[in-house]
Design a protein around this motif. Structure first.
Motif, short mmCIF file in Angstrom:
data_model
loop_
_atom_site.label_atom_id
_atom_site.label_comp_id
_atom_site.label_asym_id
_atom_site.label_seq_id
_atom_site.Cartn_x
_atom_site.Cartn_y
_atom_site.Cartn_z
N ALA A 164 0.74 -1.19 0.24
CA ALA A 164 -0.05 0.15 0.05
C ALA A 164 0.89 1.45 0.05
CB ALA A 164 -0.86 0.00 1.26
N LYS A 165 2.32 1.19 0.60
CA LYS A 165 2.93 2.45 0.76
C LYS A 165 3.94 2.40 -0.39
CE LYS A 165 2.71 2.55 5.80
NZ LYS A 165 2.00 3.83 5.83
N LEU A 166 3.89 1.56 -1.28
CA LEU A 166 4.98 1.38 -2.39
C LEU A 166 4.63 2.24 -3.49
CD1 LEU A 166 7.25 -0.72 -3.19
CD2 LEU A 166 5.55 -2.10 -4.32
N ASP A 167 5.95 2.72 -3.89
CA ASP A 167 5.90 3.56 -5.04
C ASP A 167 5.81 2.58 -6.29
OD1 ASP A 167 6.22 5.31 -7.17
OD2 ASP A 167 8.18 6.21 -6.52
N VAL A 168 4.74 2.49 -7.12
CA VAL A 168 4.82 1.53 -8.01
C VAL A 168 5.60 2.00 -9.19
CG1 VAL A 168 2.43 0.67 -7.49
CG2 VAL A 168 2.76 2.86 -9.07
N ASN A 169 6.20 3.22 -9.30
CA ASN A 169 6.95 3.52 -10.46
C ASN A 169 8.50 3.33 -10.13
OD1 ASN A 169 4.88 4.61 -12.04
ND2 ASN A 169 4.80 6.18 -11.00
N ALA A 170 8.90 2.88 -8.82
CA ALA A 170 10.17 2.77 -8.48
C ALA A 170 10.86 1.39 -9.17
CB ALA A 170 10.31 2.39 -6.98
N THR A 171 12.20 1.59 -9.19
CA THR A 171 12.73 0.61 -10.02
C THR A 171 12.89 -0.87 -9.39
OG1 THR A 171 14.96 1.21 -9.06
CG2 THR A 171 14.39 2.20 -11.26
N TYR A 177 6.39 -7.36 -5.06
CA TYR A 177 5.31 -8.37 -5.51
C TYR A 177 5.69 -9.87 -5.37
CZ TYR A 177 3.55 -4.09 -7.58
OH TYR A 177 2.91 -2.79 -7.88
N GLU A 178 7.10 -10.13 -5.35
CA GLU A 178 7.38 -11.64 -5.42
C GLU A 178 7.33 -12.03 -3.97
OE1 GLU A 178 11.05 -14.63 -6.48
OE2 GLU A 178 11.26 -12.60 -7.13
N HIS A 179 7.71 -11.23 -3.04
CA HIS A 179 7.40 -11.54 -1.69
C HIS A 179 5.97 -11.74 -1.17
CE1 HIS A 179 11.51 -9.85 0.29
NE2 HIS A 179 11.58 -10.98 -0.44
N TYR A 180 5.23 -10.86 -1.71
CA TYR A 180 3.73 -11.10 -1.55
C TYR A 180 3.23 -12.31 -2.10
CZ TYR A 180 -1.12 -9.23 -1.18
OH TYR A 180 -2.38 -9.02 -0.69
N GLY A 181 3.56 -12.53 -3.31
CA GLY A 181 3.21 -13.95 -3.94
C GLY A 181 3.72 -15.18 -3.07
N ASP A 182 4.72 -15.07 -2.67
CA ASP A 182 5.36 -16.10 -1.64
C ASP A 182 4.60 -16.22 -0.45
OD1 ASP A 182 7.20 -16.25 -3.56
OD2 ASP A 182 8.74 -15.34 -2.27
N ILE A 183 4.13 -15.25 0.17
CA ILE A 183 3.35 -15.00 1.25
C ILE A 183 2.14 -15.68 1.16
CG2 ILE A 183 2.12 -13.78 3.11
CD1 ILE A 183 4.85 -11.96 2.83
N LEU A 184 1.31 -15.10 -0.17
CA LEU A 184 0.13 -16.00 -0.26
C LEU A 184 0.03 -17.27 -0.71
CD1 LEU A 184 -1.14 -12.92 -2.78
CD2 LEU A 184 -1.89 -13.43 -0.30
N ALA A 185 1.32 -17.84 -1.28
CA ALA A 185 1.22 -19.07 -1.40
C ALA A 185 1.24 -19.84 -0.62
CB ALA A 185 2.45 -19.22 -2.55
N MET A 186 1.97 -19.71 0.52
CA MET A 186 2.02 -20.26 1.76
C MET A 186 0.85 -20.18 2.68
SD MET A 186 4.86 -21.98 1.19
CE MET A 186 5.00 -22.86 2.82
N SER A 187 0.00 -19.10 2.25
CA SER A 187 -1.02 -19.03 3.16
C SER A 187 -2.38 -19.57 2.46
CB SER A 187 -1.57 -17.28 3.05
OG SER A 187 -0.50 -16.72 3.58
#
Length: 240
Positions: A164-171, A177-187
């Motif tokens: 939510a606090k992420l600057d989506v235009n950052a490099t 997103y990968e971390h979020y995916g990993d967490i969702l997968a294990m959830s």
């Protein structure tokens, strides 16, 4: 020197730094900029040489400068995956800057990524977030520590805050997103995980392990630790 703190500018930093030294600026601050620029360009041996030159110019009251130099050394050995020296230099930096959020975050993330002391990592990560509560990198680090502790619900709560606090235009958004995916997968949310991994890929994440996650639709631990969400090696101007 400040302008040269960008990838590919280490030659400019060396030239500018030597001119500053010739004109009376032979001090720790000058060597800080030079070593930073060299480290950004992964010229680690040269960076380390200038760091030690800078340390030689520090007096007993130069706590802030010493903290930056030791943190830079820790970052260099972190990038080389020489963990004993990485932790040794981070510990030395902590003596001079125990409340520096950047240092606390880098140290905590490296411990989490390499099977280190997760309780120590958690303590440092919480402290970094208290110092800088709106920094998505620090929140992500805490979420990742929770993930490594298998506290997936807590990890998801904090990871969503980081997103939510992420600057989506950052490099560097791909790792979030990968971390979020990993967490969702294990959830247990496989579809959500694949969606986030695809976002990571679209944002520039292109590791073999990420492609395998998408293909197999499951979390796979990256034994090479190829993704890194510690702060960049840019000690100058980061609160030291």
């Amino acid at each position: 020197l400040k302008v040269s703190l960008r990838p590919g500018r280490s030659a400019d930093a060396l030239e500018a730094g030597h001119k500053v030294i010739e004109r009376g600026g032979d001090n720790g601050n000058t060597y800080m900029y030079i070593s930073n620029a060299l480290a950004i360009d992964e010229r680690y041996d040269e960076a380390e040489m200038y760091i030690h030159k800078g340390l030689e110019r520090c007096n007993e009251q130069s706590h802030a400068e010493k903290a930056v130099f030791y943190t830079l050394l820790g970052d260099i050995y972190s990038a080389r995956d020489i963990l004993d020296k990485c932790y040794q230099y981070y510990d030395s930096a902590m003596i001079y800057a125990p409340d520096n959020a950047w240092l606390l975050n880098n140290y905590a993330y490296k411990l989490a990524e390499n099977g280190g002391d997760l309780l120590k990592a958690e303590t440092m990560s919480v402290k970094a977030m208290k110092i800088s509560p709106d920094n998505p990198t620090y929140i992500d680090t805490y979420a990742w520590i929770m993930f490594k502790m298998e506290s997936y619900f807590i990890a998801r709560v904090y990871m969503e805050q980081a997103i939510a606090k992420l600057d989506v235009n950052a490099t560097d958004v791909a790792i979030y997103y990968e971390h979020y995916g990993d967490i969702l997968a294990m959830s247990g949310d496989v579809d959500g995980a694949v969606e986030q991994w695809l976002k990571a890929q679209e944002a520039g994440g292109d590791s073999t392990i990420l492609r395998k996650k998408i293909e197999l639709k499951q979390y796979i631990e990256d034994e090479t630790n190829s993704t890194d969400n510690s702060s960049d090696t840019t000690g100058v101007g980061n609160g030291m």
